[in-house]
Design an enzyme around this catalytic site. Structure first.
Site, PDB file in Angstrom:
ATOM      1  N   LYS A 170     -15.862   6.887  -8.638  1.00 46.82           N
ATOM      2  CA  LYS A 170     -14.593   6.293  -8.199  1.00 46.82           C
ATOM      3  C   LYS A 170     -14.991   5.122  -7.324  1.00 46.82           C
ATOM      4  O   LYS A 170     -15.559   5.313  -6.245  1.00 46.82           O
ATOM      5  CB  LYS A 170     -13.789   7.330  -7.423  1.00 46.82           C
ATOM      6  CG  LYS A 170     -12.498   6.781  -6.807  1.00 46.82           C
ATOM      7  CD  LYS A 170     -11.756   7.901  -6.085  1.00 46.82           C
ATOM      8  CE  LYS A 170     -10.602   7.357  -5.259  1.00 46.82           C
ATOM      9  NZ  LYS A 170     -10.000   8.419  -4.431  1.00 46.82           N
TER      10      LYS A 170
ATOM     11  N   TRP B 152       0.862  -1.175   0.000  1.00 43.71           N
ATOM     12  CA  TRP B 152       0.000   0.000   0.000  1.00 43.71           C
ATOM     13  C   TRP B 152       0.909   1.239   0.000  1.00 43.71           C
ATOM     14  O   TRP B 152       1.916   1.274   0.697  1.00 43.71           O
ATOM     15  CB  TRP B 152      -0.911  -0.011   1.251  1.00 43.71           C
ATOM     16  CG  TRP B 152      -1.662   1.279   1.342  1.00 43.71           C
ATOM     17  CD1 TRP B 152      -2.754   1.645   0.626  1.00 43.71           C
ATOM     18  CD2 TRP B 152      -1.322   2.399   2.169  1.00 43.71           C
ATOM     19  NE1 TRP B 152      -3.123   2.927   0.944  1.00 43.71           N
ATOM     20  CE2 TRP B 152      -2.266   3.413   1.893  1.00 43.71           C
ATOM     21  CE3 TRP B 152      -0.317   2.651   3.103  1.00 43.71           C
ATOM     22  CZ2 TRP B 152      -2.233   4.654   2.533  1.00 43.71           C
ATOM     23  CZ3 TRP B 152      -0.288   3.884   3.741  1.00 43.71           C
ATOM     24  CH2 TRP B 152      -1.246   4.864   3.452  1.00 43.71           C
TER      25      TRP B 152
ATOM     26  N   ASP C 213      -2.289   5.584  -3.235  1.00 45.68           N
ATOM     27  CA  ASP C 213      -2.625   6.613  -2.249  1.00 45.68           C
ATOM     28  C   ASP C 213      -1.418   7.486  -1.945  1.00 45.68           C
ATOM     29  O   ASP C 213      -1.537   8.508  -1.278  1.00 45.68           O
ATOM     30  CB  ASP C 213      -3.130   5.972  -0.952  1.00 45.68           C
ATOM     31  CG  ASP C 213      -4.599   5.598  -1.037  1.00 45.68           C
ATOM     32  OD1 ASP C 213      -5.285   6.093  -1.954  1.00 45.68           O
ATOM     33  OD2 ASP C 213      -5.070   4.826  -0.183  1.00 45.68           O
TER      34      ASP C 213
ATOM     35  N   ASP D   7     -15.189  12.873  -2.892  1.00 50.59           N
ATOM     36  CA  ASP D   7     -14.724  11.573  -2.393  1.00 50.59           C
ATOM     37  C   ASP D   7     -15.557  11.147  -1.186  1.00 50.59           C
ATOM     38  O   ASP D   7     -16.726  11.544  -1.028  1.00 50.59           O
ATOM     39  CB  ASP D   7     -13.209  11.678  -2.093  1.00 50.59           C
ATOM     40  CG  ASP D   7     -12.474  10.367  -2.282  1.00 50.59           C
ATOM     41  OD1 ASP D   7     -12.536   9.519  -1.368  1.00 50.59           O
ATOM     42  OD2 ASP D   7     -11.840  10.172  -3.339  1.00 50.59           O
TER      43      ASP D   7
ATOM     44  N   ASP E  34     -14.158   2.211  -5.029  1.00 53.78           N
ATOM     45  CA  ASP E  34     -13.050   1.859  -4.139  1.00 53.78           C
ATOM     46  C   ASP E  34     -13.264   0.481  -3.522  1.00 53.78           C
ATOM     47  O   ASP E  34     -14.377  -0.066  -3.530  1.00 53.78           O
ATOM     48  CB  ASP E  34     -12.962   2.931  -3.030  1.00 53.78           C
ATOM     49  CG  ASP E  34     -11.553   3.136  -2.526  1.00 53.78           C
ATOM     50  OD1 ASP E  34     -10.714   2.233  -2.687  1.00 53.78           O
ATOM     51  OD2 ASP E  34     -11.296   4.212  -1.951  1.00 53.78           O
ATOM     52  N   MET E  35     -12.210  -0.091  -2.980  1.00 56.55           N
ATOM     53  CA  MET E  35     -12.293  -1.345  -2.214  1.00 56.55           C
ATOM     54  C   MET E  35     -11.152  -1.312  -1.212  1.00 56.55           C
ATOM     55  O   MET E  35      -9.997  -1.523  -1.569  1.00 56.55           O
ATOM     56  CB  MET E  35     -12.143  -2.546  -3.139  1.00 56.55           C
ATOM     57  CG  MET E  35     -12.313  -3.861  -2.401  1.00 56.55           C
ATOM     58  SD  MET E  35     -11.524  -5.224  -3.206  1.00 56.55           S
ATOM     59  CE  MET E  35     -12.181  -6.597  -2.278  1.00 56.55           C
ATOM     60  N   ASN E  36     -11.495  -1.057   0.043  1.00 53.86           N
ATOM     61  CA  ASN E  36     -10.450  -0.707   0.994  1.00 53.86           C
ATOM     62  C   ASN E  36     -10.028  -1.788   1.973  1.00 53.86           C
ATOM     63  O   ASN E  36      -9.532  -1.474   3.052  1.00 53.86           O
ATOM     64  CB  ASN E  36     -10.862   0.554   1.763  1.00 53.86           C
ATOM     65  CG  ASN E  36     -10.452   1.799   0.982  1.00 53.86           C
ATOM     66  OD1 ASN E  36      -9.335   1.870   0.493  1.00 53.86           O
ATOM     67  ND2 ASN E  36     -11.357   2.743   0.847  1.00 53.86           N
TER      68      ASN E  36
END
Ligand code: GLA
Length: 723
Positions: A465, A187, A537, A355, A467-469
């Site tokens: 956007k 990450w 990120d 966001d 996402d997959m966190n």
């Protein structure tokens, strides 16, 4: 003469895939390469050749199985194109199965084939059971790229559990001394290029995380003992189209045979195939070139733009976007976002993206995921006033969502705790305080599709956007019989893809950015469904040079989102706003800074840089990339982009640190016309001599001298061809 021309046009030798029946061979051809397979004397499908183009069919010989020695079986020493696990085969199999009667032996032989234009299907079958494999080959000759995948068909009357199902095994010409290039990371440090010798034994690259992963990426390149460079030498390269558990095994066997086998990760794999059912493996794209890693990348870039991405039929440039995340984190509200939007519009932004933080009880990462309704404290009148405002400012509106996730503190989880992936009675490990919805379940998939469809229908949202966190843990699926539970590894990514596909079909204007805590979901499977990906990120410009360098080996800069953000950033590092812009202008440009903190000088510079970017973006996004100096190798980084029509070239150069007052080495350009003249347009005073025009041969042979000084210096130069 006329007859000869006609013969040349019609002759089967010109077909892209042709069969040579007398020799039981098939030849797959691209502009510069041949790939040959055949049925050997034992009836197995065998790999024969993969490399530079072979021109005469007479040069080929039929496939022959290897001779046998006591401990080196024929099967092990023969390059079987798609080996099952059975008989005396000890290497990585492409397919491993357990039959209902307990048999765990699978031996695949050639049965028949179908050849239609650019597609070849070869049918294999187990020697006893009616378990069939269709090996499907497709070729795009102009790009030098082909694709392989397998369809496994259970025509028996019993259930079969597949314990490994690979897309392809790729064989390199026999020999040793090969070198593997791949992408590893973490990450905030994705797509770092790694190079290592291939030695006897196995090297495994994989994801067991349910998603593509930051840690490894399903792309490879291999060069031989002669060693390829950016612009010379043979390179074999490939990428798998899967955003789920994947695996590559690079294996050098005892007979100096190197092969790379890739497809679904066999770790915890166990796909139940009932009678009559089929399983298709993901496409594995690959090619080979004699012109180095640079050419391998450029082939992949163009192929992705013209054959994979959603706008492949008519590629469009990506807009300059603004994203609120680093500026406002979860603290979004109507007034604050409107202010940012006004400032963004003034500097030339075309797409404004709000966001995280706009929905449910989302004030930090503890709550809200799953509740995809507008937070009325932050947006008392819904999203419409903000979207209208953004549209009136001349920008499109985009929104962040993370549809696969649920916070335990959410209405959705309180209603449907069983929808989260889990094993009953076992811990539900949280990552970023969230659990994963089991999208392998069709009811959960339909629910999420419905929620997103409603959001997009009710609002003028032209971009999301996605996402997959977090990654998978405790991958249970208790609502189906135990024998079917491991299908989660296949069904989950397939259902996620289905949601993307159906949303796109229902909302044709919609564009999507794939994100997974930065660059955790970048692969050719997702690229068929999204316009762009969030690269990392980590938006710190110097770190980004390394991340972007690795990224560019596998994926086109067009999809590589790069934001200009505030400093000090990661590592506590500060670089100038110009340096940050130039780093980000090498991909699809975005702004992620808090515009409220900018001084007038910053805003002015940003407006200028965005205006410049718009003049070069077609070249950066749709042109040819030449990596001139790598951030992996020294203090200087230089990348050059040449437009498709060759009329514009853009050079970006960055110096990490000057030492001992050394001068910047001359930067020699590539990909220009030697006898054409180019007019240089500089950004600053870094170019030592500023002639009005320079020839392609001068630029490519003598090169340009820049005066880059101190730490973190940077420059850009645009060359326009004078016709
Ligand atoms: C992830 C993304 C970021 C941002 C946050 C929001 O980390 O990569 O860009 O969207 O989630 O929570």
């Amino acid at each position: 003469m006329r007859f000869l021309i006609l013969w040349c046009l019609l002759a089967p030798a010109w077909a892209q895939i042709r069969s040579l029946p007398e020799m039981k061979l098939w030849v797959i051809e691209t502009d510069s390469a041949s790939y040959v397979i055949g049925v050997n004397d034992l009836g197995y499908l065998q790999h024969v050749y993969w490399g530079g183009k072979l021109l005469r069919p007479e040069d080929f010989a039929p496939a022959r199985a290897a001779r046998t020695f006591a401990f080196e079986s024929r099967e092990s020493m023969t390059n079987e194109e798609y080996p099952g696990w059975g008989g005396m085969r000890y290497y990585e199999p492409c397919l491993k199965a357990t039959f209902d009667d307990g048999a765990r032996d699978l031996v695949l032989k050639y049965v028949s084939h179908e050849l239609r234009g650019e597609t070849l299907a070869i049918h294999l079958k187990d020697i006893n059971y009616d378990l069939f494999v269709d090996l499907v080959y497709r070729v795009w000759p102009a790009y030098g790229i082909m694709a392989r995948h397998a369809v496994i068909r259970n025509q028996t009357k019993q259930a079969v559990v597949l314990e490994s199902a690979q897309s392809a095994a790729w064989h390199l010409p026999q020999g040793s001394g090969y070198r593997l290039t791949h992408l590893a990371g973490r990450w905030a440090g994705e797509t770092q290029l790694i190079r290592e010798e291939i030695r006897p034994g196995k090297k495994v690259l994989e994801s067991r995380r349910g998603n593509t992963s930051h840690q490894a990426n399903p792309w490879f390149a291999i060069d031989g003992p002669e060693r390829a460079g950016e612009e010379h030498g043979r390179v074999w390269f490939g990428a798998l189209a899967l955003s789920g558990n994947w695996k590559f095994v690079v294996e050098e066997m005892s007979n100096n045979q190197v092969r790379l086998t890739g497809g679904y990760n066999d770790f915890d794999f166990g796909y139940l195939l009932k009678p009559g059912e089929t399983l298709a493996t993901p496409a594995f794209y690959a090619g080979t070139t004699g012109a180095g890693f640079g050419d391998a990348s450029r082939r992949m870039h163009r192929f992705q733009r013209e054959q994979i991405l959603p706008d492949r039929a008519a590629p469009k440039p990506r807009p300059v976007l603004y994203n609120s995340w680093e500026a406002t984190t979860f603290k979004v509200d109507e007034a604050g976002q409107k202010t940012l939007a006004e400032k963004a519009a003034k500097i030339g932004v075309e797409l404004f993206v709000m966001d995280d933080g706009w929905f449910g009880q989302r004030n930090d990462d503890h709550a809200g995921l799953g509740d995809w309704y507008v937070n009325t404290k932050k947006f008392p009148n819904g999203l419409k006033p903000l979207i209208d405002h953004v549209n009136k400012l001349g920008m499109k509106f985009g929104l962040w969502v993370e549809p696969e996730m649920v916070n335990p503190d959410s209405d959705l989880y309180r209603q449907h705790p069983d929808w989260a992936i889990h094993f009953p009675g076992r811990p539900r490990t949280e990552g970023r305080r969230q659990l994963i919805l089991n999208l392998a379940r069709d009811d959960v998939k339909e629910y999420i599709f419905g929620v997103l469809d409603k959001l997009l229908t009710e609002n003028n949202i032209e971009f999301i956007k996605w996402d997959m966190n977090r990654h998978f843990t405790e991958p249970g699926w208790p609502s189906v019989p135990m024998a079917e539970q491991k299908r989660i590894w296949v069904k989950y990514p397939a259902n996620v893809y289905e949601i993307f596909d159906r949303l796109r079909a229902r909302h044709p204007k919609l564009e999507i950015e794939a994100c997974s805590g930065g660059g955790g979901r970048i692969d050719l499977g997702i690229l068929a469904r999204v316009e762009q990906v969030w690269t990392s990120d980590n938006t710190e410009a110097f770190d980004r040079l390394r991340i972007q360098d690795g990224f560019s080996f596998a994926y086109t800069p067009k999809v590589m989102m790069a934001w200009v953000t505030d400093v000090p950033n990661m590592n506590g590092r500060s670089t100038s706003l110009k340096y940050r812009f130039l780093a980000a202008m090498q991909g699809s440009l975005g702004i992620g800074a808090n515009l409220n903190h900018w001084q007038q000088a910053d805003t002015d510079l940003a407006a200028q840089m965005i205006a410049r970017y718009k003049k070069i973006r077609a070249t950066v996004q749709q042109g040819r990339l030449y990596r001139l100096a790598s951030p992996r190798e020294g203090s200087l980084t230089a990348n050059q982009y040449v437009s498709e029509d060759g009329r514009q070239a853009v050079l970006f150069a960055f110096l990490q640190a000057q030492q001992f007052q050394r001068l910047t080495p001359a930067i020699r350009l590539r990909g220009l016309q030697a006898n054409a003249l180019y007019r240089p347009e500089t950004l600053d005073d870094k170019l030592v001599d500023k002639p009005r025009a320079l020839s392609g041969s001068y630029l490519m042979n003598r090169g340009l001298d820049f005066r880059l000084v101190g730490d973190f210096d940077s420059t850009m130069i645009v060359l326009e061809r004078i016709d």
